[in-house]
Motif scaffolding. Sequence first.
Motif, short mmCIF file in Angstrom:
data_model
loop_
_atom_site.label_atom_id
_atom_site.label_comp_id
_atom_site.label_asym_id
_atom_site.label_seq_id
_atom_site.Cartn_x
_atom_site.Cartn_y
_atom_site.Cartn_z
N PRO A 29 -2.53 -7.03 -8.44
CA PRO A 29 -2.47 -7.26 -6.99
C PRO A 29 -1.20 -6.70 -6.37
O PRO A 29 -1.13 -6.47 -5.17
N TYR A 30 -0.20 -6.44 -7.19
CA TYR A 30 1.05 -5.89 -6.67
C TYR A 30 1.02 -4.37 -6.62
O TYR A 30 1.82 -3.75 -5.93
N GLY A 31 0.08 -3.75 -7.34
CA GLY A 31 -0.01 -2.30 -7.38
C GLY A 31 -0.31 -1.68 -6.03
O GLY A 31 0.09 -0.55 -5.75
N MET A 32 -1.00 -2.42 -5.18
CA MET A 32 -1.34 -1.86 -3.87
C MET A 32 -0.12 -1.71 -2.98
O MET A 32 -0.19 -1.06 -1.95
N TRP A 33 1.01 -2.28 -3.37
CA TRP A 33 2.22 -2.19 -2.55
C TRP A 33 3.09 -1.01 -2.94
O TRP A 33 4.07 -0.71 -2.24
N ILE A 34 2.76 -0.31 -4.03
CA ILE A 34 3.61 0.80 -4.48
C ILE A 34 3.64 1.92 -3.44
O ILE A 34 4.71 2.35 -3.02
N MET A 35 2.47 2.40 -3.01
CA MET A 35 2.45 3.49 -2.04
C MET A 35 3.04 3.10 -0.69
O MET A 35 3.83 3.87 -0.13
N PRO A 36 2.70 1.93 -0.13
CA PRO A 36 3.34 1.59 1.14
C PRO A 36 4.86 1.48 1.06
O PRO A 36 5.55 1.73 2.04
N LEU A 37 5.39 1.15 -0.12
CA LEU A 37 6.84 1.07 -0.26
C LEU A 37 7.47 2.44 -0.51
O LEU A 37 8.60 2.70 -0.09
N LEU A 38 6.75 3.33 -1.20
CA LEU A 38 7.28 4.65 -1.50
C LEU A 38 7.07 5.66 -0.38
O LEU A 38 7.89 6.56 -0.19
N PHE A 39 5.98 5.53 0.35
CA PHE A 39 5.64 6.55 1.34
C PHE A 39 6.63 6.65 2.49
O PHE A 39 7.04 7.78 2.82
N PRO A 40 7.06 5.57 3.12
CA PRO A 40 7.98 5.73 4.27
C PRO A 40 9.27 6.49 3.94
O PRO A 40 9.63 7.41 4.69
N PRO A 41 9.97 6.19 2.84
CA PRO A 41 11.18 6.98 2.58
C PRO A 41 10.88 8.46 2.34
O PRO A 41 11.63 9.33 2.80
N LEU A 42 9.79 8.75 1.63
CA LEU A 42 9.44 10.15 1.39
C LEU A 42 9.08 10.86 2.69
O LEU A 42 9.54 11.96 2.96
N PHE A 43 8.24 10.20 3.49
CA PHE A 43 7.83 10.80 4.76
C PHE A 43 9.04 11.00 5.67
O PHE A 43 9.19 12.07 6.29
N LEU A 44 9.90 10.01 5.77
CA LEU A 44 11.06 10.13 6.65
C LEU A 44 12.02 11.22 6.18
O LEU A 44 12.64 11.90 7.00
N SER A 45 12.16 11.40 4.86
CA SER A 45 13.04 12.46 4.37
C SER A 45 12.45 13.84 4.69
O SER A 45 13.19 14.74 5.10
N TYR A 46 11.13 14.02 4.52
CA TYR A 46 10.50 15.28 4.91
C TYR A 46 10.65 15.50 6.42
O TYR A 46 11.00 16.58 6.87
N PHE A 47 10.35 14.47 7.16
CA PHE A 47 10.42 14.55 8.62
C PHE A 47 11.82 14.92 9.07
O PHE A 47 12.01 15.82 9.89
N ALA A 48 12.84 14.24 8.55
CA ALA A 48 14.23 14.51 8.94
C ALA A 48 14.65 15.92 8.53
O ALA A 48 15.32 16.62 9.29
N SER A 49 14.22 16.33 7.33
CA SER A 49 14.58 17.68 6.86
C SER A 49 13.99 18.75 7.75
O SER A 49 14.68 19.69 8.16
#
Length: 161
Positions: free
Chosen positions: A19-39
């Motif tokens: 039940p905790y596995g579904m939280w991996i992508m929501p926790l990882l995606f924002p920092p990755l997206f924001l770093s791409y976006f900022a770059s």
Amino acid sequence: KLAASQTILSLQAQHRCSPYGMWIMPLLFPPLFLSYFASISNLSFMEATLSTGGAAWFADLMAEDPTSILPAVAALSWLAVVENGSGQMYARSGRLRVWARITAVAAIPIMSSLPSAVFMFWIPSNLWEWARIKLLNLPAIRRFFKIPQQSELPHIVPETW
């Protein structure tokens, strides 16, 4: 409700899902997206060649899209990903669907202030994700890669929002 919860827990155990596995992508995606976006955003302000690297009506990738077509396509492609890839919970929740649709439309004026270069990453990324979702949901592809069919979750009516 207890029977529905037990059914969900048994399905998770049967398919070895945490039940905790579904939280991996929501926790990882924002920092990755924001770093791409900022770059990309920072690059569009620093790299002079981007002022002539565009096409059609967005020839200057450092400038905002004057027609707001790129922000609209980005918002709608994001919505297509959400609508097609969110699963049963999203399909059953009218409020969640309405919220996502309102968010997509409301984001267009906000995204209109971004440089066009950002959309050269964002739109293809959304379209690739949409195509991946569609492809991996094809029965032949699911059989080939041995992806199990989604189990039907019991219908739970929330008491409050």
